[in-house]
Design a protein around this motif. Structure first.
Motif, short mmCIF file in Angstrom:
data_model
loop_
_atom_site.label_atom_id
_atom_site.label_comp_id
_atom_site.label_asym_id
_atom_site.label_seq_id
_atom_site.Cartn_x
_atom_site.Cartn_y
_atom_site.Cartn_z
N VAL A 12 -66.31 28.08 125.42
CA VAL A 12 -65.25 27.49 126.28
C VAL A 12 -63.97 28.18 125.63
N GLN A 13 -62.88 27.85 126.50
CA GLN A 13 -61.42 28.46 126.16
C GLN A 13 -60.76 27.41 125.46
N PRO A 14 -59.89 27.63 124.73
CA PRO A 14 -58.93 26.79 123.82
C PRO A 14 -58.44 25.52 125.01
N GLY A 15 -58.48 24.67 124.56
CA GLY A 15 -57.72 23.45 125.09
C GLY A 15 -58.73 22.64 126.24
N GLU A 16 -59.94 23.33 126.47
CA GLU A 16 -60.95 22.83 127.10
C GLU A 16 -61.98 21.83 126.48
N SER A 17 -63.10 21.13 127.22
CA SER A 17 -63.95 20.36 126.64
C SER A 17 -65.31 20.54 126.65
N LEU A 18 -65.81 19.75 125.82
CA LEU A 18 -67.40 19.81 125.46
C LEU A 18 -67.98 18.49 125.19
N THR A 68 -64.40 12.24 120.05
CA THR A 68 -64.83 10.93 120.14
C THR A 68 -66.34 10.91 119.93
N VAL A 69 -66.88 10.05 119.13
CA VAL A 69 -68.22 9.75 118.68
C VAL A 69 -68.89 8.48 119.50
N SER A 70 -69.80 8.68 120.00
CA SER A 70 -70.52 7.33 120.72
C SER A 70 -71.93 7.49 120.65
N ARG A 71 -72.67 6.31 121.09
CA ARG A 71 -73.91 6.23 120.81
C ARG A 71 -74.91 5.40 121.75
N ASP A 72 -75.92 5.79 122.16
CA ASP A 72 -76.58 5.01 123.12
C ASP A 72 -77.80 4.39 122.37
N ASN A 73 -78.04 3.45 121.85
CA ASN A 73 -78.97 3.07 120.93
C ASN A 73 -80.30 2.86 121.91
N ALA A 74 -80.38 2.59 123.21
CA ALA A 74 -81.74 2.44 123.98
C ALA A 74 -82.12 3.76 124.20
N LYS A 75 -81.50 4.75 123.95
CA LYS A 75 -81.87 6.11 124.09
C LYS A 75 -81.82 6.95 122.95
N THR A 77 -79.70 8.19 121.02
CA THR A 77 -78.94 9.35 121.54
C THR A 77 -77.56 8.97 120.72
N LEU A 78 -77.10 10.09 120.27
CA LEU A 78 -75.61 10.22 119.59
C LEU A 78 -74.91 11.39 120.52
N TYR A 79 -73.73 11.13 120.82
CA TYR A 79 -72.94 12.06 121.45
C TYR A 79 -71.63 12.43 120.80
N LEU A 80 -71.01 13.47 121.12
CA LEU A 80 -69.77 13.88 120.62
C LEU A 80 -68.83 14.69 121.71
N GLN A 81 -67.90 13.65 122.21
CA GLN A 81 -66.92 14.30 123.30
C GLN A 81 -65.91 15.20 122.53
N MET A 82 -65.82 16.40 122.72
CA MET A 82 -64.86 17.32 122.02
C MET A 82 -63.61 17.65 123.17
N ASP A 83 -62.51 17.10 122.91
CA ASP A 83 -61.50 17.52 123.67
C ASP A 83 -60.41 18.24 123.05
N SER A 84 -59.58 19.30 123.86
CA SER A 84 -58.51 19.94 123.24
C SER A 84 -59.11 20.68 122.38
N LEU A 85 -60.16 21.63 122.69
CA LEU A 85 -60.93 22.40 121.61
C LEU A 85 -59.94 23.52 121.32
N ARG A 86 -60.18 23.81 119.85
CA ARG A 86 -59.33 25.02 119.01
C ARG A 86 -60.29 26.09 118.73
N PRO A 87 -59.76 27.31 118.65
CA PRO A 87 -60.70 28.11 117.99
C PRO A 87 -61.31 27.76 116.54
#
Length: 122
Positions: A12-18, A68-75, A77-87
């Motif tokens: 991704v480019q700087p500033g984008e999210s994953l 932002t980290v989150s999780r779905d215990n029913a699944k 599954t752990l998530y990591l929302q990454m915003d404003s990404l930097r090099p």
């Protein structure tokens, strides 16, 4: 017995999210704390974010306010929302978890996933 599989990495480019995902599977009787770590080339592995079994979160100083980290215990599954990404966020991101499993007897294990590459570049 148990395994963790990460997905969602990419270029991704700087500033984008994953958004990364980590799915735990196998003989899981209790999924305790889960966490994301990362390792950049030539650098030590560092903690990115933790999500405890009781719902608490903790972040590394370099990602506070952006990830932002989150999780779905029913699944399981752990998530990591990454915003404003930097090099400097470029790294292999790993998931880990503290898991109660069983193989004849109950015991705790702390597996690591195989990692997913995140590259931030223009």
């Amino acid at each position: 017995q148990v395994q963790l599989v990460e997905s969602g990495g990419g270029l991704v480019q700087p500033g984008e999210s994953l958004k990364l995902s980590c799915v735990a599977s196998g003989k899981i009787f209790s999924l305790e704390d889960m966490a994301w770590h990362r390792q950049a080339p030539g650098k030590q592995r560092e903690m990115v974010a933790v999500f405890t079994k009781n719902g608490g979160t903790n972040y590394g100083d370099s990602v506070k306010g952006r990830f932002t980290v989150s999780r779905d215990n029913a699944k399981n599954t752990l998530y990591l929302q990454m915003d404003s990404l930097r090099p400097e966020d470029t790294a292999v991101y790993y998931c880990t978890a503290h898991i109660l499993t069983k193989n004849g007897r109950y015991y705790y294990t702390d597996p690591w996933g195989q990692g997913t590459q995140v590259t931030v570049s223009s």
